[in-house]
Scaffold this motif. Structure first.
Motif, PDB file in Angstrom:
ATOM      1  N   LEU A   1      50.124  33.607  40.549  1.00  0.00           N
ATOM      2  CA  LEU A   1      49.731  34.697  41.444  1.00  0.00           C
ATOM      3  C   LEU A   1      49.283  34.139  42.796  1.00  0.00           C
ATOM      4  O   LEU A   1      48.577  33.129  42.863  1.00  0.00           O
ATOM      5  N   PRO A   2      49.636  34.799  43.874  1.00  0.00           N
ATOM      6  CA  PRO A   2      49.194  34.338  45.206  1.00  0.00           C
ATOM      7  C   PRO A   2      47.717  34.677  45.400  1.00  0.00           C
ATOM      8  O   PRO A   2      47.179  35.604  44.778  1.00  0.00           O
ATOM      9  N   PRO A   3      47.013  33.958  46.248  1.00  0.00           N
ATOM     10  CA  PRO A   3      45.588  34.230  46.487  1.00  0.00           C
ATOM     11  C   PRO A   3      45.325  35.644  46.988  1.00  0.00           C
ATOM     12  O   PRO A   3      44.287  36.227  46.676  1.00  0.00           O
ATOM     13  N   SER A   4      46.263  36.185  47.734  1.00  0.00           N
ATOM     14  CA  SER A   4      46.069  37.542  48.250  1.00  0.00           C
ATOM     15  C   SER A   4      45.993  38.567  47.118  1.00  0.00           C
ATOM     16  O   SER A   4      45.330  39.604  47.239  1.00  0.00           O
ATOM     17  N   GLU A   5      46.662  38.270  45.990  1.00  0.00           N
ATOM     18  CA  GLU A   5      46.645  39.183  44.845  1.00  0.00           C
ATOM     19  C   GLU A   5      45.332  39.063  44.059  1.00  0.00           C
ATOM     20  O   GLU A   5      44.770  40.068  43.624  1.00  0.00           O
ATOM     21  N   THR A   6      44.846  37.850  43.864  1.00  0.00           N
ATOM     22  CA  THR A   6      43.633  37.656  43.063  1.00  0.00           C
ATOM     23  C   THR A   6      42.365  38.022  43.832  1.00  0.00           C
ATOM     24  O   THR A   6      41.364  38.389  43.225  1.00  0.00           O
TER      25      THR A   6
END
Length: 400
Positions: free
Chosen positions: A198-203
Motif C-alpha cells: 500500500l502507498p503511504p497516501s493510502e495508510t
C-alpha cells in the motif's frame, strides 16, 4: 394323629397372657431373693438379720429413712461399678482388627467380611469399629489427636477433601489449537505483504480512536468523557489525554476504565478541558477514515460527528457480528476482546485488569487491517449500485 387347628387370640387375650407372664417372672425373682437371704418384706414391715442371728423389725418410715443412707462399703462398690462401666464403654469404642486369609478369592473375602460384620452386630459391636487387613500386611498406625486420646484425629482425617485430579488438555484440542494458530500466522503473513504494497497516501488516511468514561448523575449510570486516545495505521499514538469532568463524578469505574480521581482532578495540569480535547480530536479526524469499535458511544462522549462513508465501525461490520436465535435472526455486535482473540490470537481487556484506551485503539486498527481490502471492496460496490440507481431514477423523471 389329628392335626391341631390354628388357634387365634384376640388382643385382650394376648394382653392378659403377657400380664400373667410378668407376674410369674416377678414371683420367680422373689423366690430367688428369699433363697439368697438378706432382706424381705412382710405385712408392711422390714425384717433384718444381724451377725449375731437376732432379728429386728423396723417400721416402713424408719426403713425408708435408713434405706436412703448408704454405708461406706456400698459407696465403694457403686463407684467400682461405675468405673467398670466406663472401662467397658471405652473398650466398646475401640476398633477391632480382623485378618482376612490371603488365599481367599475376592468373592470369598467379601463373604468373610460380611460374616464378620454379622457376628459383630450379634455381639452389640458397631460395624464402623471393625478394621479388615489382608494376611501378611502390616497393621496401620493410628494418628491420635493431641487434644484428646480418643482417636478423634482419625475422624478428622476421614473428612479431609480428596485431592482433585490434575486435568490435562486433550490431544484433539491441542491439534485444533495448533491448526488455528497456523491459519492466523498465514493470514498475518498475507496481510503484512499486502500492507507493504500500500502507498503511504493510502495508510495515512486511517486513524483509530477509543475513549474511557466515568459515571455521573444518580448511581453513576450516565457516562462522561475522561480519557481519549487516537492512533494511526501503525499504532503510533497521536493523542492520549485525560479530560476533566465538569460535573460531580459518582462512579470512577476504576476497575474497568482505569481512571483515578487524581487523573482528572483540576490540579492535574496534563488533563484538558472537554472543549479543548474535542477541538484536538476534531483536528486529527478531519479528512480521515475513522476506525473504532462502537464508535457511536465515543463520538457521543466527544460531542462530535463524522461523515458516515468515512466510518469503519468493527462492531457494525456484518462478518464480525453474531446472529441471535436458533434460526439466525437479528445480528448483534460482539465484544472487542473476543474478536481480537479469534482473529489475531491476542488477549486484551483481561479480567481483573483495567482497560487501556491506547491498547483498545491499536487492537481495533489491527482488526480492521485484517479485513481492510474486503471491506473497502464491499463499500465501493455499494456506492456504485447507489449511483446507478440515482442515474436510472433521474432518466425516468426526464422522460416523463
Amino acid at each position: 394323629m389329628n392335626k391341631m387347628a390354628n388357634v387365634f387370640y384376640t388382643k385382650k387375650a394376648k394382653a392378659k397372657m403377657r400380664a400373667r407372664r410378668r407376674k410369674q417372672m416377678k414371683a420367680s425373682e422373689g423366690d430367688e431373693t428369699k433363697n439368697s437371704g438378706g432382706e424381705r418384706r412382710e405385712n408392711g414391715s422390714t425384717m433384718t438379720t444381724d451377725t449375731d442371728g437376732k432379728q429386728h423389725t423396723l417400721n416402713n418410715a424408719q426403713g425408708g429413712r435408713n434405706s436412703r443412707k448408704r454405708s461406706a462399703a456400698q459407696i465403694s462398690s457403686s463407684s467400682d461399678g461405675k468405673n467398670a462401666n466406663s472401662n467397658n464403654g471405652h473398650q466398646a469404642t475401640s476398633t477391632t482388627t480382623i485378618t482376612i486369609p490371603a488365599n481367599l478369592t475376592p468373592k470369598e473375602a467379601k463373604k468373610f467380611r460380611k460374616d464378620a460384620r454379622r457376628k459383630a452386630r450379634a455381639q452389640g459391636q458397631a460395624e464402623d469399629q471393625l478394621h479388615f487387613i489382608i494376611e501378611g500386611q502390616p497393621l496401620p498406625t493410628k494418628k491420635v489427636d493431641d487434644n484428646d486420646g480418643n482417636g478423634d484425629g482419625d475422624d478428622k482425617n476421614k473428612h479431609k477433601k480428596k485431592k482433585t485430579k490434575q486435568s490435562f488438555p486433550r490431544i484433539n484440542d491441542l491439534l485444533t489449537q495448533h491448526a488455528e494458530e497456523q491459519k492466523r500466522a498465514a493470514k498475518r503473513a498475507k496481510q503484512t505483504s499486502s500492507d507493504a504494497a500500500l502507498p503511504p497516501s493510502e495508510t495515512q488516511k486511517y486513524v483509530a480512536i477509543d475513549c474511557e468514561m466515568v459515571g455521573i448523575g444518580i448511581d453513576g449510570k450516565k457516562s462522561a468523557l475522561a480519557r481519549a486516545s487516537v492512533v494511526d495505521w501503525d499504532g503510533t499514538v497521536l493523542l492520549d489525554v485525560h479530560v476533566r469532568v465538569p460535573e460531580r463524578v459518582t462512579d470512577f469505574r476504576t476497575s474497568v476504565s482505569g481512571i483515578r480521581p487524581k487523573d482528572i482532578h483540576a490540579r492535574n495540569e496534563a488533563a484538558l478541558e472537554h472543549d479543548e480535547c474535542r477541538t484536538k480530536v476534531g483536528q486529527l479526524l478531519h479528512n480521515k477514515v475513522l476506525v473504532g469499535h462502537a464508535l457511536k458511544n465515543d463520538l457521543s462522549a466527544l460531542m462530535l460527528t463524522h461523515p458516515r462513508e468515512d466510518i469503519r465501525d468493527t462492531a457494525r461490520y456484518k462478518p464480525f457480528m453474531r446472529a441471535t436465535g436458533r434460526s439466525g435472526g437479528k445480528l448483534r455486535p460482539r465484544k472487542l476482546r473476543d474478536l481480537v482473540y479469534e482473529e489475531l490470537g491476542k488477549r486484551i481487556q483481561v479480567e481483573g485488569s483495567a482497560h487501556s484506551s491506547v491498547e483498545d485503539a491499536r487492537a481495533t486498527m489491527d482488526l480492521f487491517r485484517c479485513v481492510r481490502g474486503r471491506w473497502e471492496k464491499e463499500l465501493m460496490e455499494k456506492s456504485k449500485k447507489k449511483k446507478g440507481k440515482k442515474k436510472v431514477g433521474g432518466g425516468d423523471r426526464g422522460e416523463k
